[in-house]
Design a protein around this motif. Structure first.
Motif, short mmCIF file in Angstrom:
data_model
loop_
_atom_site.label_atom_id
_atom_site.label_comp_id
_atom_site.label_asym_id
_atom_site.label_seq_id
_atom_site.Cartn_x
_atom_site.Cartn_y
_atom_site.Cartn_z
N ALA A 28 10.13 2.24 15.72
CA ALA A 28 9.14 2.10 14.79
C ALA A 28 9.22 1.23 12.52
N GLU A 29 9.63 1.33 12.19
CA GLU A 29 10.08 0.21 11.28
C GLU A 29 9.85 -1.15 12.22
N ALA A 30 10.75 -1.46 12.98
CA ALA A 30 10.84 -3.04 13.41
C ALA A 30 9.37 -3.42 13.97
N ALA A 31 8.55 -2.20 14.23
CA ALA A 31 7.37 -2.69 15.33
C ALA A 31 6.21 -2.93 13.65
N THR A 35 11.08 -2.22 4.40
CA THR A 35 10.73 -2.90 6.04
C THR A 35 8.99 -3.87 5.35
N TRP A 36 8.65 -3.23 4.26
CA TRP A 36 7.20 -4.29 3.70
C TRP A 36 8.28 -5.41 3.78
N LEU A 37 9.35 -5.80 2.78
CA LEU A 37 10.36 -6.78 2.37
C LEU A 37 10.54 -7.45 3.88
N HIS A 38 11.14 -6.37 5.04
CA HIS A 38 12.15 -7.39 5.84
C HIS A 38 10.51 -7.98 6.82
N ARG A 39 9.65 -7.47 6.79
CA ARG A 39 8.05 -8.14 7.73
C ARG A 39 7.90 -9.04 7.28
N ILE A 40 7.49 -9.48 5.31
CA ILE A 40 7.12 -10.68 4.89
C ILE A 40 8.94 -11.75 4.44
N VAL A 41 9.96 -11.33 4.79
CA VAL A 41 11.23 -12.00 5.42
C VAL A 41 11.44 -12.21 7.09
N GLU A 76 5.14 -0.29 19.19
CA GLU A 76 6.97 0.71 19.23
C GLU A 76 7.31 0.19 20.45
N GLY A 77 6.22 0.76 21.90
CA GLY A 77 7.08 0.09 22.79
C GLY A 77 7.90 -0.82 23.65
N THR A 78 6.94 -1.85 22.43
CA THR A 78 6.73 -3.32 22.70
C THR A 78 8.62 -3.54 22.13
N ILE A 79 8.53 -3.05 20.84
CA ILE A 79 10.36 -3.35 21.06
C ILE A 79 11.60 -2.88 21.25
N LYS A 80 10.62 -1.41 21.68
CA LYS A 80 12.16 -0.73 22.73
C LYS A 80 12.08 -1.68 23.86
N SER A 81 11.42 -2.34 24.44
CA SER A 81 11.31 -2.90 26.11
C SER A 81 11.87 -4.52 25.48
N ARG A 82 11.93 -4.48 24.58
CA ARG A 82 12.02 -6.44 23.86
C ARG A 82 13.71 -5.82 23.57
N CYS A 83 14.07 -4.85 23.59
CA CYS A 83 15.21 -4.43 22.74
C CYS A 83 15.83 -4.35 23.91
N ALA A 84 15.14 -3.19 25.22
CA ALA A 84 16.53 -3.27 26.75
C ALA A 84 16.01 -4.60 27.37
N ARG A 123 0.48 -0.97 -0.09
CA ARG A 123 0.11 -0.11 0.36
C ARG A 123 1.07 1.54 0.17
N GLY A 124 2.29 1.12 0.29
CA GLY A 124 2.73 2.13 0.51
C GLY A 124 2.84 2.79 1.40
N ASP A 125 2.07 2.33 2.59
CA ASP A 125 2.19 2.86 3.78
C ASP A 125 3.72 3.23 4.65
N ALA A 126 4.60 2.05 4.49
CA ALA A 126 6.27 2.21 4.44
C ALA A 126 6.85 1.91 3.65
#
Length: 182
Positions: free
Chosen positions: A145-148, A75-81, A155-163, A68-71
């Protein structure tokens, strides 16, 4: 010599959907190495990673109209892979340990290789969710944001998982090497 296509990734996606036979090949050329790195870190197995990258790009090729072009396209390819990696990991669990390497060459090469293998081993011991977040943010350089978006979590989930992942990695490396790892 092959000429580099000047179109940006979004234009290439649109061209592919419109029937341009070369557009997706250019996207593959641009992003295959990065997707391979993500898959290898996610799967921790070169064969599974290769299969996941192939699955991911085939899926992206077939589902390009759903972009859709939102990201960003990356980022779209990362999600698929990443999803292809998770599918592969659900089907087959890696049973082999890290390969042994002859590290007797040069001291600097030896030291960097040992550190890389130690980090890879430590990554394999932390929970998958933390490993994926760390791989995308710290190793692949995606924003939180891209990882989320890639992992379809907040995004908060990504931050806590990284920490939590960084703390776990530091502890594992300290256990192996002493206080020099902080």
């Amino acid at each position: 010599m092959t000429q580099v296509d000047p179109r940006d990734d979004r234009a290439l996606m649109a061209a592919h959907v419109a029937g341009d036979p070369d557009a997706f090949g250019e996207l593959f050329r641009r992003h295959k190495d990065r997707m391979w790195a993500v898959a290898l870190r996610t799967c921790n197995d070169p064969e599974l990673a290769a299969d996941a990258v192939q699955d991911g790009f085939i899926s992206a090729f077939r589902r390009a109209a759903s972009y859709r072009g939102d990201a960003q396209v990356t980022t779209w390819l990362h999600r698929i892979v990443v999803n292809a990696c998770l599918d592969r990991l659900r089907r087959v669990r890696p049973t082999s340990e890290l390969p042994e390497y002859d590290l007797a060459d040069r001291h600097d090469h030896h030291a960097s290789t040992v550190v890389r293998l130690d980090v890879q081993e430590a990554l394999s011991k932390i929970p998958k969710a933390q490993r994926l977040a760390l791989t995308l943010v710290d190793m692949e350089g995606l924003s939180v944001a891209e990882a989320a978006t890639t992992l379809e979590v907040a995004e908060g989930t990504i931050k806590s998982r990284c920490a939590r992942g960084r703390a776990a990695l530091a502890e594992l490396l300290r256990d192996k090497h002493g206080e020099g790892y902080r």
